[in-house]
Write a protein that holds these residues in place. Structure first.
Motif, PDB file in Angstrom:
ATOM      1  N   VAL A  26       0.835  -1.200   0.000  1.00  0.00           N
ATOM      2  CA  VAL A  26       0.000   0.000   0.000  1.00  0.00           C
ATOM      3  C   VAL A  26       0.874   1.255   0.000  1.00  0.00           C
ATOM      4  O   VAL A  26       0.595   2.215  -0.722  1.00  0.00           O
ATOM      5  N   ALA A  27       1.949   1.249   0.773  1.00  0.00           N
ATOM      6  CA  ALA A  27       2.873   2.384   0.794  1.00  0.00           C
ATOM      7  C   ALA A  27       3.477   2.614  -0.588  1.00  0.00           C
ATOM      8  O   ALA A  27       3.621   3.757  -1.037  1.00  0.00           O
ATOM      9  N   LYS A  28       3.801   1.538  -1.282  1.00  0.00           N
ATOM     10  CA  LYS A  28       4.352   1.656  -2.636  1.00  0.00           C
ATOM     11  C   LYS A  28       3.301   2.224  -3.588  1.00  0.00           C
ATOM     12  O   LYS A  28       3.615   3.046  -4.441  1.00  0.00           O
ATOM     13  N   PHE A  29       2.050   1.785  -3.442  1.00  0.00           N
ATOM     14  CA  PHE A  29       0.963   2.332  -4.251  1.00  0.00           C
ATOM     15  C   PHE A  29       0.822   3.833  -4.018  1.00  0.00           C
ATOM     16  O   PHE A  29       0.685   4.604  -4.969  1.00  0.00           O
ATOM     17  N   VAL A  30       0.854   4.261  -2.761  1.00  0.00           N
ATOM     18  CA  VAL A  30       0.734   5.681  -2.424  1.00  0.00           C
ATOM     19  C   VAL A  30       1.851   6.464  -3.119  1.00  0.00           C
ATOM     20  O   VAL A  30       1.606   7.518  -3.716  1.00  0.00           O
ATOM     21  N   GLU A  31       3.049   5.934  -3.085  1.00  0.00           N
ATOM     22  CA  GLU A  31       4.189   6.589  -3.743  1.00  0.00           C
ATOM     23  C   GLU A  31       3.958   6.712  -5.253  1.00  0.00           C
ATOM     24  O   GLU A  31       4.151   7.779  -5.834  1.00  0.00           O
ATOM     25  N   HIS A  32       3.539   5.610  -5.889  1.00  0.00           N
ATOM     26  CA  HIS A  32       3.282   5.644  -7.334  1.00  0.00           C
ATOM     27  C   HIS A  32       2.132   6.588  -7.680  1.00  0.00           C
ATOM     28  O   HIS A  32       2.196   7.311  -8.679  1.00  0.00           O
ATOM     29  N   ALA A  33       1.076   6.582  -6.875  1.00  0.00           N
ATOM     30  CA  ALA A  33      -0.076   7.454  -7.134  1.00  0.00           C
ATOM     31  C   ALA A  33       0.319   8.926  -7.032  1.00  0.00           C
ATOM     32  O   ALA A  33      -0.112   9.749  -7.840  1.00  0.00           O
ATOM     33  N   GLN A  34       1.150   9.262  -6.057  1.00  0.00           N
ATOM     34  CA  GLN A  34       1.606  10.646  -5.923  1.00  0.00           C
ATOM     35  C   GLN A  34       2.482  11.052  -7.099  1.00  0.00           C
ATOM     36  O   GLN A  34       2.351  12.171  -7.613  1.00  0.00           O
ATOM     37  N   MET A  35       3.355  10.170  -7.536  1.00  0.00           N
ATOM     38  CA  MET A  35       4.201  10.468  -8.699  1.00  0.00           C
ATOM     39  C   MET A  35       3.347  10.584  -9.962  1.00  0.00           C
ATOM     40  O   MET A  35       3.594  11.433 -10.811  1.00  0.00           O
ATOM     41  N   CYS A  36       2.350   9.737 -10.079  1.00  0.00           N
ATOM     42  CA  CYS A  36       1.438   9.786 -11.225  1.00  0.00           C
ATOM     43  C   CYS A  36       0.764  11.150 -11.297  1.00  0.00           C
ATOM     44  O   CYS A  36       0.763  11.801 -12.344  1.00  0.00           O
ATOM     45  N   GLU A  37       0.212  11.586 -10.189  1.00  0.00           N
ATOM     46  CA  GLU A  37      -0.475  12.874 -10.163  1.00  0.00           C
ATOM     47  C   GLU A  37       0.500  14.021 -10.468  1.00  0.00           C
ATOM     48  O   GLU A  37       0.166  14.955 -11.194  1.00  0.00           O
ATOM     49  N   HIS A  38       1.695  13.927  -9.928  1.00  0.00           N
ATOM     50  CA  HIS A  38       2.705  14.971 -10.157  1.00  0.00           C
ATOM     51  C   HIS A  38       3.040  15.087 -11.642  1.00  0.00           C
ATOM     52  O   HIS A  38       2.963  16.172 -12.219  1.00  0.00           O
ATOM     53  N   PHE A  39       3.418  13.982 -12.253  1.00  0.00           N
ATOM     54  CA  PHE A  39       3.837  14.035 -13.655  1.00  0.00           C
ATOM     55  C   PHE A  39       2.667  14.293 -14.605  1.00  0.00           C
ATOM     56  O   PHE A  39       2.838  14.924 -15.643  1.00  0.00           O
ATOM     57  N   ALA A  40       1.480  13.819 -14.256  1.00  0.00           N
ATOM     58  CA  ALA A  40       0.318  14.065 -15.107  1.00  0.00           C
ATOM     59  C   ALA A  40      -0.018  15.553 -15.157  1.00  0.00           C
ATOM     60  O   ALA A  40      -0.606  16.021 -16.126  1.00  0.00           O
ATOM     61  N   GLY A  41       0.392  16.294 -14.139  1.00  0.00           N
ATOM     62  CA  GLY A  41       0.124  17.727 -14.100  1.00  0.00           C
ATOM     63  C   GLY A  41       1.187  18.561 -14.792  1.00  0.00           C
ATOM     64  O   GLY A  41       1.068  19.782 -14.874  1.00  0.00           O
ATOM     65  N   GLU A  42       2.236  17.921 -15.289  1.00  0.00           N
ATOM     66  CA  GLU A  42       3.304  18.665 -15.967  1.00  0.00           C
ATOM     67  C   GLU A  42       3.101  18.621 -17.474  1.00  0.00           C
ATOM     68  O   GLU A  42       2.616  17.648 -18.018  1.00  0.00           O
ATOM     69  N   TRP A  43       3.502  19.681 -18.116  1.00  0.00           N
ATOM     70  CA  TRP A  43       3.464  19.714 -19.579  1.00  0.00           C
ATOM     71  C   TRP A  43       4.452  20.755 -20.034  1.00  0.00           C
ATOM     72  O   TRP A  43       4.539  21.830 -19.457  1.00  0.00           O
ATOM     73  N   ASP A  44       5.224  20.447 -21.044  1.00  0.00           N
ATOM     74  CA  ASP A  44       6.230  21.379 -21.537  1.00  0.00           C
ATOM     75  C   ASP A  44       6.258  21.321 -23.056  1.00  0.00           C
ATOM     76  O   ASP A  44       6.924  20.480 -23.637  1.00  0.00           O
ATOM     77  N   ASP A  45       5.508  22.216 -23.677  1.00  0.00           N
ATOM     78  CA  ASP A  45       5.447  22.252 -25.139  1.00  0.00           C
ATOM     79  C   ASP A  45       6.739  22.735 -25.778  1.00  0.00           C
ATOM     80  O   ASP A  45       7.000  22.462 -26.939  1.00  0.00           O
ATOM     81  N   ASN A  46       7.547  23.453 -25.036  1.00  0.00           N
ATOM     82  CA  ASN A  46       8.742  24.065 -25.605  1.00  0.00           C
ATOM     83  C   ASN A  46       9.937  23.122 -25.657  1.00  0.00           C
ATOM     84  O   ASN A  46      10.858  23.353 -26.430  1.00  0.00           O
ATOM     85  N   ASP A  47       9.939  22.110 -24.842  1.00  0.00           N
ATOM     86  CA  ASP A  47      11.089  21.217 -24.761  1.00  0.00           C
ATOM     87  C   ASP A  47      10.626  19.786 -25.063  1.00  0.00           C
ATOM     88  O   ASP A  47      10.101  19.097 -24.204  1.00  0.00           O
ATOM     89  N   LYS A  48      10.818  19.362 -26.293  1.00  0.00           N
ATOM     90  CA  LYS A  48      10.327  18.049 -26.737  1.00  0.00           C
ATOM     91  C   LYS A  48      10.996  16.903 -25.989  1.00  0.00           C
ATOM     92  O   LYS A  48      10.351  15.896 -25.673  1.00  0.00           O
ATOM     93  N   ALA A  49      12.282  17.038 -25.675  1.00  0.00           N
ATOM     94  CA  ALA A  49      12.989  15.982 -24.936  1.00  0.00           C
ATOM     95  C   ALA A  49      12.400  15.849 -23.537  1.00  0.00           C
ATOM     96  O   ALA A  49      12.167  14.733 -23.053  1.00  0.00           O
ATOM     97  N   ARG A  50      12.152  16.975 -22.890  1.00  0.00           N
ATOM     98  CA  ARG A  50      11.549  16.947 -21.550  1.00  0.00           C
ATOM     99  C   ARG A  50      10.140  16.366 -21.622  1.00  0.00           C
ATOM    100  O   ARG A  50       9.733  15.602 -20.741  1.00  0.00           O
ATOM    101  N   GLN A  51       9.402  16.697 -22.657  1.00  0.00           N
ATOM    102  CA  GLN A  51       8.048  16.171 -22.797  1.00  0.00           C
ATOM    103  C   GLN A  51       8.072  14.647 -22.929  1.00  0.00           C
ATOM    104  O   GLN A  51       7.219  13.966 -22.364  1.00  0.00           O
ATOM    105  N   ARG A  52       9.041  14.107 -23.652  1.00  0.00           N
ATOM    106  CA  ARG A  52       9.164  12.642 -23.763  1.00  0.00           C
ATOM    107  C   ARG A  52       9.456  12.029 -22.399  1.00  0.00           C
ATOM    108  O   ARG A  52       8.917  10.971 -22.061  1.00  0.00           O
ATOM    109  N   GLU A  53      10.289  12.702 -21.590  1.00  0.00           N
ATOM    110  CA  GLU A  53      10.577  12.219 -20.232  1.00  0.00           C
ATOM    111  C   GLU A  53       9.318  12.216 -19.373  1.00  0.00           C
ATOM    112  O   GLU A  53       9.075  11.272 -18.625  1.00  0.00           O
ATOM    113  N   ILE A  54       8.527  13.271 -19.490  1.00  0.00           N
ATOM    114  CA  ILE A  54       7.294  13.371 -18.709  1.00  0.00           C
ATOM    115  C   ILE A  54       6.310  12.279 -19.119  1.00  0.00           C
ATOM    116  O   ILE A  54       5.711  11.618 -18.266  1.00  0.00           O
TER     117      ILE A  54
END
Length: 99
Positions: A26-54
């Motif tokens: 469950v602790a691992k799930f909480v960690e993954h869920a928090q990372m999921c929400e964090h990265f899902a909220g990021e977007w960078d149209d100007n940097d294609k390499a960074r966008q692929r990482e996201i």
């Protein structure tokens, strides 16, 4: 302001301790869920390499969290306190993830 920061930093050990009492899966799930929400909220149209990482980070964290959410929801269905933690961290990014 200093008082607020002191309070926040003072609470960090309690938050870490609360997560330690969760079953490891469950602790691992909480960690993954928090990372999921964090990265899902990021977007960078100007940097294609960074966008692929996201996109790769979203695929990884959200994919793992979604699989864990379904499995853990069934596994802990009879344990309301743990089920409540699982449900609380099954954010929109986890629930709606599609690869």
């Amino acid at each position: 302001m200093k008082l607020v920061l002191a309070f926040m930093f003072g609470c960090l050990p309690m938050l870490a301790g609360a997560q330690e009492k969760l079953p490891q899966d469950v602790a691992k799930f909480v960690e993954h869920a928090q990372m999921c929400e964090h990265f899902a909220g990021e977007w960078d149209d100007n940097d294609k390499a960074r966008q692929r990482e996201i996109i790769a980070a979203v695929d990884d964290a959200c994919g793992q969290a979604q699989r864990q959410w379904k499995r853990l929801s069934a596994k802990y269905a009879g344990q309301p306190a743990i089920k409540k933690v699982i449900d609380a961290h099954a954010n929109d990014a986890v629930r709606s993830f599609r690869k």
